[in-house]
Motif scaffolding. Sequence first.
Motif, short mmCIF file in Angstrom:
data_model
loop_
_atom_site.label_atom_id
_atom_site.label_comp_id
_atom_site.label_asym_id
_atom_site.label_seq_id
_atom_site.Cartn_x
_atom_site.Cartn_y
_atom_site.Cartn_z
N ARG A 1 -5.20 13.02 -4.07
CA ARG A 1 -5.64 11.46 -3.52
C ARG A 1 -4.67 10.89 -2.60
O ARG A 1 -5.02 10.18 -1.44
N ASN A 2 -3.28 11.20 -2.38
CA ASN A 2 -2.33 10.77 -1.56
C ASN A 2 -2.44 11.61 -0.41
O ASN A 2 -2.52 10.82 0.76
N SER B 1 -5.53 10.02 1.50
CA SER B 1 -5.16 8.86 1.91
C SER B 1 -4.51 8.91 3.26
O SER B 1 -4.72 8.21 4.27
N GLU C 1 0.73 -1.35 -0.06
CA GLU C 1 -0.24 -0.02 -0.09
C GLU C 1 0.91 1.34 0.04
O GLU C 1 0.51 2.27 -0.78
N SER D 1 -5.84 7.82 7.02
CA SER D 1 -5.04 7.13 7.95
C SER D 1 -4.87 7.47 9.12
O SER D 1 -4.84 6.86 10.24
N GLN E 1 0.02 5.29 -0.60
CA GLN E 1 -0.77 5.33 0.63
C GLN E 1 0.08 5.65 1.80
O GLN E 1 1.34 5.38 1.98
N THR E 2 -0.38 6.32 2.85
CA THR E 2 0.04 6.30 4.03
C THR E 2 -0.75 5.65 5.16
O THR E 2 -1.91 5.60 5.39
#
Length: 201
Positions: free
Chosen positions: A173-174, A177, A117, A181, A122-123
């Motif tokens: 988007r990043n 995410s 991921e 998270s 993602q984070t």
Amino acid sequence: MINLYLAEDQNMLNSALTQLLELEDDFHVVGSATNGASAWNDLQKLEIDVAILDIEMPKMTGLELANKINQAGLKTKVVILTTFAQKAYFEQAVKARVAGYLLKDSPSDKLIEIIREVNQGQTIYDPNLVINMLSADKNPLTEREMEVLQEMGRGLTTKEIANELFLTEGTIRNYLSAIFSKLGARSRIEAMQIANKNGWI
């Protein structure tokens, strides 16, 4: 193929993790080290997608190493794998833009999942650490993430937020995410509710 690097000062764990990760068809452990200084030398020379770092290592800690990677602008994404659930360490990891933070007592398949991921942008942070952060009423979001959150609160789409902040849709988007998270949220609405409840916006 995802090129991995492992920095862990316990030789037995270093070896065991290397063998475990190499079992995955899409993983390749390019190198490893038992101290932060050696790891830093390697990371500057090798093409590494994801580096899995322990925090407490001789010569340079995993968090110091993560800071160097961030400051040098390396494309390597960092996953911290540690026994320490201390808020201070977690806060330093967030500031160093660490992409993943996982406790060593987590299942091995969770580490494998997080590596994939994180490699996709993602984070991912251990939920227990997120809960500790939120319970302390400290905002875990960076300044830029707060800007994205505020634009999101206006009901803007990802494309509209990107235009507003002069960023690409992929970057937004990043950020989204990372926001989900860090807040433990599953949707934009839930993220806004958590932020409002804690008085961050």
